[in-house]
Design a protein around this motif. Structure first.
Motif, PDB file in Angstrom:
ATOM      1  N   ARG A  37      -3.279   1.350 -13.323  1.00  0.00           N
ATOM      2  CA  ARG A  37      -4.553   1.704 -14.319  1.00  0.00           C
ATOM      3  C   ARG A  37      -5.453   2.341 -13.341  1.00  0.00           C
ATOM      4  NH1 ARG A  37      -4.102  -3.836 -16.540  1.00  0.00           N
ATOM      5  NH2 ARG A  37      -3.223  -3.404 -18.855  1.00  0.00           N
ATOM      6  N   ASN A  38      -5.644   1.965 -11.987  1.00  0.00           N
ATOM      7  CA  ASN A  38      -6.433   2.522 -11.035  1.00  0.00           C
ATOM      8  C   ASN A  38      -6.019   3.660 -10.452  1.00  0.00           C
ATOM      9  OD1 ASN A  38      -5.151   1.798  -8.869  1.00  0.00           O
ATOM     10  ND2 ASN A  38      -6.280   0.058  -8.433  1.00  0.00           N
ATOM     11  N   GLY A  39      -4.595   4.198 -10.783  1.00  0.00           N
ATOM     12  CA  GLY A  39      -4.326   5.436 -10.341  1.00  0.00           C
ATOM     13  C   GLY A  39      -3.515   5.469  -8.901  1.00  0.00           C
ATOM     14  N   SER A  40      -3.399   4.202  -8.448  1.00  0.00           N
ATOM     15  CA  SER A  40      -2.807   4.089  -7.108  1.00  0.00           C
ATOM     16  C   SER A  40      -1.295   3.941  -6.897  1.00  0.00           C
ATOM     17  CB  SER A  40      -3.436   2.919  -6.141  1.00  0.00           C
ATOM     18  OG  SER A  40      -2.920   1.553  -6.720  1.00  0.00           O
TER      19      SER A  40
ATOM     20  N   ARG B 176       0.513  -1.436  -0.106  1.00  0.00           N
ATOM     21  CA  ARG B 176      -0.255  -0.112  -0.027  1.00  0.00           C
ATOM     22  C   ARG B 176       1.095   1.399   0.024  1.00  0.00           C
ATOM     23  NH1 ARG B 176      -3.907  -1.112   4.861  1.00  0.00           N
ATOM     24  NH2 ARG B 176      -3.674  -3.289   4.410  1.00  0.00           N
ATOM     25  N   GLU B 177       1.967   1.137   0.549  1.00  0.00           N
ATOM     26  CA  GLU B 177       2.931   2.298   0.760  1.00  0.00           C
ATOM     27  C   GLU B 177       3.674   2.848  -0.623  1.00  0.00           C
ATOM     28  OE1 GLU B 177       3.060  -0.246   2.735  1.00  0.00           O
ATOM     29  OE2 GLU B 177       2.060   0.560   4.690  1.00  0.00           O
TER      30      GLU B 177
ATOM     31  N   TRP C 113       2.909  -6.863 -13.310  1.00  0.00           N
ATOM     32  CA  TRP C 113       2.644  -6.900 -11.845  1.00  0.00           C
ATOM     33  C   TRP C 113       2.143  -5.610 -11.269  1.00  0.00           C
ATOM     34  CZ3 TRP C 113       2.825 -11.051  -9.190  1.00  0.00           C
ATOM     35  CH2 TRP C 113       3.493 -12.289  -9.564  1.00  0.00           C
ATOM     36  N   ILE C 114       2.353  -4.680 -11.919  1.00  0.00           N
ATOM     37  CA  ILE C 114       1.973  -3.295 -11.337  1.00  0.00           C
ATOM     38  C   ILE C 114       0.651  -2.815 -12.174  1.00  0.00           C
ATOM     39  CG2 ILE C 114       4.005  -2.847 -10.135  1.00  0.00           C
ATOM     40  CD1 ILE C 114       4.627  -0.841 -12.586  1.00  0.00           C
ATOM     41  N   ALA C 115       0.378  -3.339 -13.354  1.00  0.00           N
ATOM     42  CA  ALA C 115      -0.719  -2.791 -14.259  1.00  0.00           C
ATOM     43  C   ALA C 115      -1.698  -2.651 -13.662  1.00  0.00           C
ATOM     44  CB  ALA C 115      -0.764  -3.911 -15.437  1.00  0.00           C
TER      45      ALA C 115
END
Length: 107
Positions: free
Chosen positions: A39-42, A8-9, A33-35
């Protein structure tokens, strides 16, 4: 991989890619892995196309366009994706990277 997918960080990822080679298969595997989080902006994504000093102006522009096109599948309205031509030797892109990372740290 779990760190990239779930931590989360994690506010952003900086991916270094040789501008002469473009994004490799290994780069795309990492991006997978991070897609969802990109995509959701996090998670923000900044791709540094390194060794830009070894390219001519046309080659550099072509590398930038190719990387931008390759990252299109990870884009969305929420995504924050940047691509910068970078050269440690000539300091190309250094101000852009510093500004981007500073902005990330402030959010």
């Amino acid at each position: 991989a779990e760190y990239l997918a779930q931590r989360r960080e994690l506010a952003g990822v900086v991916l270094l890619a040789d501008a002469r080679l473009g994004l490799t298969e290994l780069d795309h595997r990492l991006l997978q892995w991070i897609a969802p989080r990109v995509r959701n902006g996090s998670v923000r994504l900044l791709v540094l196309l390194t060794k830009a000093d070894k390219l001519g102006r046309r080659e550099a522009q072509a590398a930038l366009q190719a990387a931008t096109a390759a990252l299109g599948s990870y884009a969305s309205d929420e995504a924050d994706i940047g691509v910068v031509l970078f050269s440690a030797l000539k300091k190309t892109g250094l101000d852009d990277v510093a500004t981007t990372l500073h902005a990330w740290a402030q959010q």
